[in-house]
Design a protein around this motif. Structure first.
Motif, PDB file in Angstrom:
ATOM      1  N   PHE A 289      15.871   8.117   3.280  1.00 42.92           N
ATOM      2  CA  PHE A 289      15.348   7.690   2.091  1.00 42.92           C
ATOM      3  C   PHE A 289      14.109   6.848   2.080  1.00 42.92           C
ATOM      4  O   PHE A 289      13.843   6.308   3.010  1.00 42.92           O
ATOM      5  CB  PHE A 289      16.243   7.216   1.055  1.00 42.92           C
ATOM      6  N   LYS A 290      13.259   7.025   1.044  1.00 45.70           N
ATOM      7  CA  LYS A 290      12.160   6.081   0.607  1.00 45.70           C
ATOM      8  C   LYS A 290      12.343   6.224  -0.729  1.00 45.70           C
ATOM      9  O   LYS A 290      12.210   7.035  -1.392  1.00 45.70           O
ATOM     10  CB  LYS A 290      10.959   6.597   0.898  1.00 45.70           C
ATOM     11  N   SER A 291      12.333   4.533  -1.341  1.00 48.35           N
ATOM     12  CA  SER A 291      12.126   4.364  -2.782  1.00 48.35           C
ATOM     13  C   SER A 291      11.456   3.218  -3.038  1.00 48.35           C
ATOM     14  O   SER A 291      11.167   2.227  -2.047  1.00 48.35           O
ATOM     15  CB  SER A 291      13.742   4.445  -3.311  1.00 48.35           C
ATOM     16  N   VAL A 292      10.942   3.145  -4.387  1.00 48.19           N
ATOM     17  CA  VAL A 292      10.040   2.146  -4.902  1.00 48.19           C
ATOM     18  C   VAL A 292      10.623   1.589  -6.103  1.00 48.19           C
ATOM     19  O   VAL A 292      10.897   2.396  -6.974  1.00 48.19           O
ATOM     20  CB  VAL A 292       8.425   2.602  -4.820  1.00 48.19           C
ATOM     21  N   ILE A 293      10.586   0.184  -6.281  1.00 49.41           N
ATOM     22  CA  ILE A 293      10.916  -0.234  -7.577  1.00 49.41           C
ATOM     23  C   ILE A 293       9.969  -1.281  -8.131  1.00 49.41           C
ATOM     24  O   ILE A 293       9.323  -2.179  -7.186  1.00 49.41           O
ATOM     25  CB  ILE A 293      12.245  -0.996  -7.381  1.00 49.41           C
ATOM     26  N   ALA A 294       9.109  -0.753  -9.320  1.00 51.39           N
ATOM     27  CA  ALA A 294       8.138  -1.677  -9.829  1.00 51.39           C
ATOM     28  C   ALA A 294       8.873  -2.652 -11.049  1.00 51.39           C
ATOM     29  O   ALA A 294       9.788  -2.279 -11.617  1.00 51.39           O
ATOM     30  CB  ALA A 294       7.113  -0.987 -10.425  1.00 51.39           C
ATOM     31  N   PHE A 295       8.406  -4.199 -10.817  1.00 49.54           N
ATOM     32  CA  PHE A 295       9.142  -4.819 -11.917  1.00 49.54           C
ATOM     33  C   PHE A 295       7.737  -5.376 -12.650  1.00 49.54           C
ATOM     34  O   PHE A 295       6.732  -5.820 -12.345  1.00 49.54           O
ATOM     35  CB  PHE A 295       9.661  -5.994 -11.306  1.00 49.54           C
TER      36      PHE A 295
ATOM     37  N   LYS B  19       0.886  -1.170   0.188  1.00 46.34           N
ATOM     38  CA  LYS B  19      -0.046  -0.082   0.041  1.00 46.34           C
ATOM     39  C   LYS B  19       0.900   1.153  -0.008  1.00 46.34           C
ATOM     40  O   LYS B  19       0.571   2.231  -0.748  1.00 46.34           O
ATOM     41  CB  LYS B  19      -1.148  -0.118   1.239  1.00 46.34           C
ATOM     42  N   ASP B  20       1.803   1.269   0.776  1.00 49.77           N
ATOM     43  CA  ASP B  20       2.827   2.358   0.909  1.00 49.77           C
ATOM     44  C   ASP B  20       3.497   2.721  -0.537  1.00 49.77           C
ATOM     45  O   ASP B  20       3.630   3.819  -0.978  1.00 49.77           O
ATOM     46  CB  ASP B  20       3.860   2.270   1.879  1.00 49.77           C
ATOM     47  N   CYS B  21       3.851   1.555  -1.045  1.00 49.05           N
ATOM     48  CA  CYS B  21       4.619   1.511  -2.344  1.00 49.05           C
ATOM     49  C   CYS B  21       3.470   2.245  -3.544  1.00 49.05           C
ATOM     50  O   CYS B  21       3.906   3.087  -4.073  1.00 49.05           O
ATOM     51  CB  CYS B  21       5.147   0.034  -3.004  1.00 49.05           C
ATOM     52  N   GLU B  22       2.371   1.718  -3.457  1.00 48.32           N
ATOM     53  CA  GLU B  22       1.408   2.193  -4.498  1.00 48.32           C
ATOM     54  C   GLU B  22       1.236   3.741  -4.167  1.00 48.32           C
ATOM     55  O   GLU B  22       1.039   4.677  -5.230  1.00 48.32           O
ATOM     56  CB  GLU B  22       0.170   1.421  -4.333  1.00 48.32           C
ATOM     57  N   GLN B  23       1.100   4.125  -2.910  1.00 43.95           N
ATOM     58  CA  GLN B  23       0.820   5.526  -2.856  1.00 43.95           C
ATOM     59  C   GLN B  23       2.096   6.437  -3.125  1.00 43.95           C
ATOM     60  O   GLN B  23       1.656   7.494  -3.933  1.00 43.95           O
ATOM     61  CB  GLN B  23       0.502   5.777  -1.200  1.00 43.95           C
ATOM     62  N   ILE B  24       3.159   6.035  -3.094  1.00 42.95           N
ATOM     63  CA  ILE B  24       4.522   6.527  -3.476  1.00 42.95           C
ATOM     64  C   ILE B  24       4.178   6.941  -5.102  1.00 42.95           C
ATOM     65  O   ILE B  24       4.606   7.674  -5.478  1.00 42.95           O
ATOM     66  CB  ILE B  24       5.639   5.873  -2.935  1.00 42.95           C
ATOM     67  N   LEU B  25       4.142   5.689  -5.732  1.00 40.67           N
ATOM     68  CA  LEU B  25       3.989   5.691  -7.179  1.00 40.67           C
ATOM     69  C   LEU B  25       2.818   6.419  -7.812  1.00 40.67           C
ATOM     70  O   LEU B  25       3.021   7.332  -8.674  1.00 40.67           O
ATOM     71  CB  LEU B  25       3.849   4.303  -7.691  1.00 40.67           C
ATOM     72  N   ALA B  26       1.715   6.551  -6.879  1.00 40.11           N
ATOM     73  CA  ALA B  26       0.773   7.551  -7.329  1.00 40.11           C
ATOM     74  C   ALA B  26       0.742   9.017  -7.159  1.00 40.11           C
ATOM     75  O   ALA B  26       0.533   9.676  -7.844  1.00 40.11           O
ATOM     76  CB  ALA B  26      -0.644   7.168  -6.840  1.00 40.11           C
TER      77      ALA B  26
END
Length: 161
Positions: free
Chosen positions: A92-98, A16-23
């Motif tokens: 830092f905070k980062s997200v990687i989508a594959f 959920k956090d990852c999706e919020q960051i991407l959005a």
């Protein structure tokens, strides 16, 4: 497909956090398999919608050739990079989508994605967006990345808060 587990799992963000960051993010780095086996990473604007990332592109170029040669991709967003010099670190905070990326061919999906991208960057001017899409739509590729795996990480200092 099995994806690698994060080594520092205590710092892992929730899906959920990852999706919020991407959005919330407006840009990131799209990584593809480029010419002669070299990685090709390009900064690019995006919109995230229901497990999919959408991008727009010119009709041709290195990015388009790479996608046509290999549909595997990753996309990285950095949401925070707060330097703390006295600690010799960054918070830092980062997200990687594959996932798999391809050129969207279906006209309705292309138009919907173009509208999502336009609304993302100028949500108040629907008339101007329509004119912009009418003007450039035939000269634009829409790319869709179907996210297969999403992972995010934050600095241990943030995970402890």
């Amino acid at each position: 497909m099995e994806f690698r587990k994060m080594r520092r799992f205590r710092q892992q963000l929730t899906e959920k956090d990852c999706e919020q960051i991407l959005a919330a993010a407006t840009a990131g780095t799209l990584a593809l398999s480029g010419d002669n086996g070299y990685p090709y990473a390009v900064p690019i604007s995006h919109v995230y919608d229901n497990g999919k990332l959408f991008f727009h592109s010119a009709l041709s170029g290195h990015k388009v050739d790479a996608i046509r040669n290999c549909d595997k991709a990753s996309f990285c967003v950095i949401a925070a990079d707060d330097v703390h010099p006295s600690e010799f670190t960054t918070y830092f905070k980062s997200v990687i989508a594959f996932g798999r990326i391809h050129i969207v061919e279906e006209e309705d999906e292309r138009l919907r994605a173009a509208e999502l991208l336009g609304e993302r960057f100028n949500p108040c001017d629907t008339e101007g967006l329509k004119k912009e899409i009418d003007k450039f739509f035939s000269h634009m590729l829409i790319l869709r990345m179907d996210v297969e795996h999403l992972t995010g990480k934050e600095a241990i200092e943030l995970a402890s808060m």
